[in-house]
Design a protein around this motif. Structure first.
Motif, PDB file in Angstrom:
ATOM      1  N   ASP A  30       0.827  -1.208   0.000  1.00 36.35           N
ATOM      2  CA  ASP A  30       0.000   0.000   0.000  1.00 36.35           C
ATOM      3  C   ASP A  30       0.857   1.253   0.000  1.00 36.35           C
ATOM      4  O   ASP A  30       0.462   2.290  -0.535  1.00 36.35           O
ATOM      5  CB  ASP A  30      -0.922   0.001   1.225  1.00 36.35           C
ATOM      6  N   ASP A  50     -11.228   0.927  -2.926  1.00 37.37           N
ATOM      7  CA  ASP A  50     -11.655  -0.474  -2.924  1.00 37.37           C
ATOM      8  C   ASP A  50     -13.156  -0.582  -3.163  1.00 37.37           C
ATOM      9  O   ASP A  50     -13.626  -1.503  -3.836  1.00 37.37           O
ATOM     10  CB  ASP A  50     -11.304  -1.134  -1.585  1.00 37.37           C
ATOM     11  N   GLN A  54     -14.807  -2.617  -6.242  1.00 33.55           N
ATOM     12  CA  GLN A  54     -15.762  -3.714  -6.054  1.00 33.55           C
ATOM     13  C   GLN A  54     -17.008  -3.491  -6.901  1.00 33.55           C
ATOM     14  O   GLN A  54     -17.584  -4.449  -7.434  1.00 33.55           O
ATOM     15  CB  GLN A  54     -16.108  -3.843  -4.574  1.00 33.55           C
ATOM     16  N   LYS A  60     -10.729  -5.980  -4.882  1.00 28.66           N
ATOM     17  CA  LYS A  60     -10.138  -4.779  -4.309  1.00 28.66           C
ATOM     18  C   LYS A  60      -9.524  -3.991  -5.450  1.00 28.66           C
ATOM     19  O   LYS A  60      -9.463  -4.463  -6.589  1.00 28.66           O
ATOM     20  CB  LYS A  60      -9.092  -5.120  -3.249  1.00 28.66           C
ATOM     21  N   LYS A  61      -9.054  -2.795  -5.145  1.00 25.60           N
ATOM     22  CA  LYS A  61      -8.559  -1.930  -6.221  1.00 25.60           C
ATOM     23  C   LYS A  61      -7.296  -2.516  -6.857  1.00 25.60           C
ATOM     24  O   LYS A  61      -6.374  -2.939  -6.165  1.00 25.60           O
ATOM     25  CB  LYS A  61      -8.289  -0.513  -5.703  1.00 25.60           C
ATOM     26  N   PHE A 100      -2.265  -6.486  -7.942  1.00 26.33           N
ATOM     27  CA  PHE A 100      -2.849  -5.976  -6.710  1.00 26.33           C
ATOM     28  C   PHE A 100      -1.777  -5.856  -5.631  1.00 26.33           C
ATOM     29  O   PHE A 100      -0.703  -6.480  -5.724  1.00 26.33           O
ATOM     30  CB  PHE A 100      -3.962  -6.910  -6.218  1.00 26.33           C
TER      31      PHE A 100
END
Length: 351
Positions: A30, A50, A54, A60-61, A100
């Motif tokens: 992150d 996120d 969705q 998630k993003k 991700f």
């Protein structure tokens, strides 16, 4: 000098067909995502939320495609462009699978072309690089060419093997993007969809972003891109440029950030068809951009999304309203044009 020191490859060290497995696989965090936003100001909502991701069908993003590009591409610098003069261009770049936070990316490269420059001091190296995630899925496929110093200046080999490239990145039969429905335009920041754009339309993006030394230096460190031309001010002061170059990929990110105003719903980059770094960019330059719609592509079996092929031109210290064309009457790029990028984005339809 001890033989344990890696001095990087020079033009003579590359051979057609040579394969390189690059070091430093990278697990994405992150923190990487937050730093990328800090360095570029990127505003595309899919990569920021996120909740919105969705709604687009992701768990998630996903990572911003260009952040993934930089983090993966940066692994090739130690072996390909540590002794580079400049990264010259890209072709046939695709993003086959999303990445991700928590994924680990790595890169492999094959040398596909070599062209010695007539001055005997350097040559152009053409490469085909493929990035993979921890499951062996392909996440990045790119071809690029870079000008590299020769170790033995003046000794000529005469090699001139230049590969050919497709004019545009081939479109896959299936686009690995979830079905887009119920797009929240309040969240994305824009109300224009695939049907709203016309071929030949030009968007003069109004924002300009001044890039400081700290911005481009820290961003390039984030990507673990250790090319000397971006970091070694002592060395660069003795060159005709007189100062460090901004990493060209960071210029691409700035242009993409600026293009948000007018292309807010173009959340994904599908491909980079071709790209040229036309003139150098330095700390203190202010980047502007305009985009032209080159082509609209409907996808077989997908009524929810379409493809826009765009040309985004980035300028330094010049607003897009001030120029009609990126090139002068002589066919050469104007001195304030720093990037000419032909790329394809995915954008939802109204259906």
């Amino acid at each position: 000098m001890s033989s344990k020191i890696n001095t990087g490859n020079y033009f003579e060290d590359f051979k057609i067909g040579q394969k390189i497995i690059h070091p430093l696989p990278r697990t994405i965090t992150d923190g990487d995502v937050s730093l990328y936003i800090a360095f570029t100001g990127s505003r595309f909502a899919l990569h920021s939320s996120d909740v919105l991701a969705q709604e687009f069908g992701y768990e998630k993003k996903p990572l911003d495609d260009l952040l993934m590009f930089h983090l993966t591409f940066g692994k090739s610098v130690q072996d390909i462009s540590l002794n580079a003069i400049a990264n010259l261009g890209y072709a046939e770049v695709s993003f086959p699978n999303p990445v991700f936070v928590g994924d680990t990316v790595r890169l492999e490269t094959q040398i596909i072309g070599l062209k010695e420059n007539s001055n005997g001091k350097s040559g152009v190296v053409y490469v085909h690089s493929i990035g993979y995630n921890q499951n062996g899925l392909e996440v990045l496929n790119l071809k690029r060419w870079v000008m590299v110093h020769k170790r033995n200046k003046g000794e000529m080999s005469g090699i001139n093997e230049v590969p050919t490239f497709a004019p545009t990145t081939p479109i896959a039969k299936e686009v690995n993007i979830p079905v887009a429905k119920n797009i929240d335009t309040n969240a994305t920041g824009g109300s224009f969809f695939f049907e709203d754009y016309e071929v030949g339309e030009r968007l003069n993006h109004i924002e300009g972003i001044t890039v400081d030394d700290s911005d481009h230096t820290l961003a390039t460190k984030l990507y673990q891109n250790n090319a000397k031309v971006h970091f070694n001010d002592h060395m660069m002061k003795s060159t005709p440029m007189g100062e460090r170059l901004m990493y060209g990929g960071h210029v691409i990110s700035m242009a993409r950030t600026i293009s948000f105003n007018g292309l807010q719903n173009a959340q994904w980059i599908y491909a980079i068809n071709a790209g040229s770094h036309c003139n150098p960019t330095y700390a203190g330059d202010t980047i502007y951009a305009y985009s032209e719609v080159l082509e609209k592509i409907e996808l077989e079996g997908r009524s929810d999304i379409g493809l826009l092929r765009l040309r985004t031109v980035a300028l330094k210290n010049e607003t897009p309203q001030a120029i009609e064309s990126a090139k002068g009457e002589d066919g050469k790029y104007l001195p304030n044009v720093v990037l000419d990028l032909d790329y394809t984005v995915v954008i939802p339809t109204k259906k």
